[in-house]
Write an enzyme that holds these catalytic residues in place. Structure first.
Site, PDB file in Angstrom:
ATOM      1  N   SER A 125       0.831  -1.198   0.000  1.00 39.34           N
ATOM      2  CA  SER A 125       0.000   0.000   0.000  1.00 39.34           C
ATOM      3  C   SER A 125       0.866   1.249   0.000  1.00 39.34           C
ATOM      4  O   SER A 125       1.995   1.249   0.536  1.00 39.34           O
ATOM      5  CB  SER A 125      -0.903   0.000   1.240  1.00 39.34           C
ATOM      6  OG  SER A 125      -1.517   1.269   1.435  1.00 39.34           O
ATOM      7  N   TYR A 149      -1.217   0.205  10.020  1.00 40.69           N
ATOM      8  CA  TYR A 149      -1.411  -0.492   8.745  1.00 40.69           C
ATOM      9  C   TYR A 149      -0.208  -0.290   7.828  1.00 40.69           C
ATOM     10  O   TYR A 149       0.333  -1.251   7.249  1.00 40.69           O
ATOM     11  CB  TYR A 149      -2.683   0.026   8.077  1.00 40.69           C
ATOM     12  CG  TYR A 149      -2.957  -0.529   6.704  1.00 40.69           C
ATOM     13  CD1 TYR A 149      -3.453  -1.814   6.544  1.00 40.69           C
ATOM     14  CD2 TYR A 149      -2.745   0.239   5.561  1.00 40.69           C
ATOM     15  CE1 TYR A 149      -3.724  -2.328   5.276  1.00 40.69           C
ATOM     16  CE2 TYR A 149      -3.005  -0.259   4.298  1.00 40.69           C
ATOM     17  CZ  TYR A 149      -3.502  -1.545   4.159  1.00 40.69           C
ATOM     18  OH  TYR A 149      -3.763  -2.039   2.909  1.00 40.69           O
TER      19      TYR A 149
END
Length: 327
Positions: A125, A149
């Site tokens: 990501s 994350y």
């Protein structure tokens, strides 16, 4: 060719599966077997012409990853993850799934033994980057995430590069832009509103916008995401060298530019369905996200995305709405 998809019940996983079944091959090799896994039961498209094994479990549990790779899949798509907002809200769960699960999968491949080194595509990501950042962010900029994350994905990238260096598998990590417009119901991702302010108005429903119109972000469509995955699964490892993690191309757009693309596609009535409701927690998370990238390395390697946000909106209308929008 035997293909394993972890996260096969998710939106991108389902679209990837549909494309693989439709094509019947990957990189010129005929697909002969599919293994589909998720925490909820995945489904194969009706009429899938090859044997399909379906599996539902928490892949981070001891023994689950070993069971999944026991059939020695030739290509592994690792899409399984807890999304950004949930990983931030539940620290333990985020690290258990996004880090421990990934490590267990990588070690399960290692445990199969000599002679087995599959292509493994890992969905990372752009959250691996954190403020302050240059604009645009180039291929050589350091990853310094400001969310749990992002930290989990950054660690996964390091593991993937090292396990590839060791010859355990042939890994490719792709840093996905925010996927927009996501079909279906909203998920727990902090970025969900980027899709919501397009998806809901096009369907005739209200959308909530929790950030200002000046927020700028990096986007690609689900259609482009599937293309990234397929290309990552087939690109020659020699072309990548030791740098196995790449930022994918996309479109840098402000919320205001998103809204204007919606207006061009569906008119003022659609835009009027957006309700502004500032959310300090979402604003704080988004403020640390990257805004734009220079992805020349991925482009030179053949990865492609939409040229502008209007094309992203058109892709959603064509792929999800049958080419029409709500009045």
């Amino acid at each position: 060719m035997h293909i394993l998809i972890l996260g096969a019940a998710g939106m991108v996983g389902r679209k990837l599966l549909d494309r693989l079944v439709r094509d019947g091959s990957l990189g010129g090799e005929t697909i002969t077997r599919l293994t589909l896994h998720d925490v909820v039961p995945p489904e194969a498209p009706p009429g899938t012409p090859v044997p399909v094994a379906l599996s539902a479990s928490d892949f981070s549990d001891p023994g689950e990853a070993e069971r999944l790779v026991a059939g020695r899949p030739d290509v592994i798509f690792h899409l399984a993850a807890i999304v950004s907002g949930e990983a931030e809200a539940d620290f333990d769960k985020g690290y258990r799934i996004n880090l421990d699960g990934t490590r267990r999968l990588f070690d399960a491949v290692r445990a199969v033994g000599e002679g087995y080194a599959p292509r493994l595509v890992f969905t990372s990501s752009i959250a691996v980057f954190g403020a302050p950042m240059p604009e645009p962010i180039g291929d050589d900029y350091v990853s310094a995430p400001l969310t749990s994350y992002g930290a989990q994905k950054a660690i996964g990238e390091l593991l993937l590069a090292d396990y590839t260096r060791r010859g355990i598998f042939d890994g490719v990590g792709i840093r996905l832009p925010t996927i927009c417009v996501r079909p279906g119901k909203p998920n727990k991702a902090a970025s969900g509103f980027f899709s919501g302010i397009i998806r809901e108005p096009l369907a005739g429903a209200e959308a909530v916008l929790p950030v200002s119109d000046t927020v700028r972000h990096w986007h690609a469509s689900p259609r482009a995401a599937v293309g990234f995955l397929l290309h990552a699964a087939t690109i020659e490892g020699a072309r990548l060298g030791d740098r196995r993690n790449l930022t994918m191309p996309g479109v840098a757009a402000t919320v205001a530019e998103q809204i204007e693309a919606l207006r061009r596609a569906a008119g003022d009535a659609a835009v009027a369905r957006i309700r502004r409701a500032p959310d300090p927690a979402i604003e704080r998370i988004v403020a640390g996200w990257p805004r734009a990238f220079d992805t020349r390395r991925a482009l030179e390697l053949g990865f492609t995305a939409e040229p502008d946000f209007d094309a992203i909106v058109r892709a959603h209308i064509e792929d999800e709405l049958g080419g029409t929008v709500a009045a």
